[in-house]
Design a protein around this motif. Structure first.
Motif, PDB file in Angstrom:
ATOM      1  N   TYR A 190       1.196  -1.282   0.443  1.00  0.00           N
ATOM      2  CA  TYR A 190      -0.157  -0.256   0.049  1.00  0.00           C
ATOM      3  C   TYR A 190       0.715   0.981   0.024  1.00  0.00           C
ATOM      4  N   GLU A 191       0.430   2.103  -0.305  1.00  0.00           N
ATOM      5  CA  GLU A 191       0.841   3.633  -0.957  1.00  0.00           C
ATOM      6  C   GLU A 191       1.280   4.510   0.819  1.00  0.00           C
ATOM      7  N   ILE A 192       1.863   4.801   0.967  1.00  0.00           N
ATOM      8  CA  ILE A 192       1.883   5.779   2.514  1.00  0.00           C
ATOM      9  C   ILE A 192       2.498   7.257   2.023  1.00  0.00           C
ATOM     10  N   ASP A 193       1.489   7.977   2.606  1.00  0.00           N
ATOM     11  CA  ASP A 193       1.601   9.462   2.397  1.00  0.00           C
ATOM     12  C   ASP A 193       2.589   9.558   3.346  1.00  0.00           C
ATOM     13  N   ILE A 194       4.047   9.782   3.638  1.00  0.00           N
ATOM     14  CA  ILE A 194       5.179   9.981   4.432  1.00  0.00           C
ATOM     15  C   ILE A 194       4.498  11.757   5.482  1.00  0.00           C
ATOM     16  N   ASP A 195       4.124  12.385   4.315  1.00  0.00           N
ATOM     17  CA  ASP A 195       4.047  14.539   4.049  1.00  0.00           C
ATOM     18  C   ASP A 195       3.152  14.091   5.502  1.00  0.00           C
TER      19      ASP A 195
END
Length: 212
Positions: A190-195
């Motif tokens: 899954y893509e994780i939005d680090i910001d």
């Protein structure tokens, strides 16, 4: 009984015995010597247990796989199911065929043909377009899809990640941290939005705002 006391339910009482008219021979109809506890064990507990075992056997039946394939075709592809296929699903799950046919057309119209769909992605798409509020029959079918037992080794691989995470060096890792690390490792696709995570982390304390 303990269950009745915990849930504030009236305790069951022994049923009143019914008598057979004298002209029919007389006597009691329910002349069983079972106690209240034994009666509930036989008529309630064993009945529910038998239903659970039967449901599990039905779920793992090979004939059930054809229905699963049709459901995957319904949710994960742009191809419209034929009337016979829809009738097979509706009959198997006791659903309305006409509702399922009309809802299929609405769902397939919005579905992107070029994208490779998974059950998780299609569920997210389903909710984002508020289909769970308008397509009641397909919503119930989607819930059933999520309860079907997994018959692939993907779930078993996730358990093996624990051996890679909890090494000898990390032997003192707490349960909460270990759970989070395992979740990150298992759901790494899954893509994780680090910001967004950093922004949420900084916003929780004023001291962090000064540093970051």
């Amino acid at each position: 009984m303990k269950i009745c006391m915990i849930n504030n339910i009236d305790e069951p009482h022994e049923r009143r015995k019914r008598k057979v008219p004298l002209k029919l021979g007389g006597g009691d109809i329910n002349s069983s010597n079972l106690t209240i506890k034994d009666e509930y064990r036989v008529n309630s507990f064993y009945a529910v247990l038998d239903e659970i075992v039967t449901s599990i056997k039905d779920r793992f039946d090979e004939n059930y796989l054809s229905i699963v394939v049709l459901c995957e075709k319904l949710f994960l592809t742009k191809v419209l199911l034929s009337n016979d296929e829809l009738k097979e699903i509706a009959c198997f799950y006791n659903m309305h065929y006409d509702d399922l046919r009309s809802e299929q057309r609405l769902y397939k119209t919005a579905l992107d043909e070029k994208k490779d769909w998974s059950l998780a992605a299609s569920t997210k798409f389903f909710i984002q377009h508020n289909f769970h509020l308008s397509l009641s029959t397909m919503t119930e079918l989607l819930k059933i899809m999520w309860t079907i037992p997994v018959n692939v080794c993907g779930c078993e691989r996730s358990f093996s990640s624990l051996r890679r995470i909890k090494t000898y060096i990390r032997n003192t890792t707490g349960q909460e941290r270990l759970t989070c690390l395992a979740l990150i490792n298992i759901e790494r696709d899954y893509e994780i939005d680090i910001d967004a995570i950093v922004a949420d982390f900084v916003s929780k304390k004023d001291e962090r705002k000064k540093v970051f």
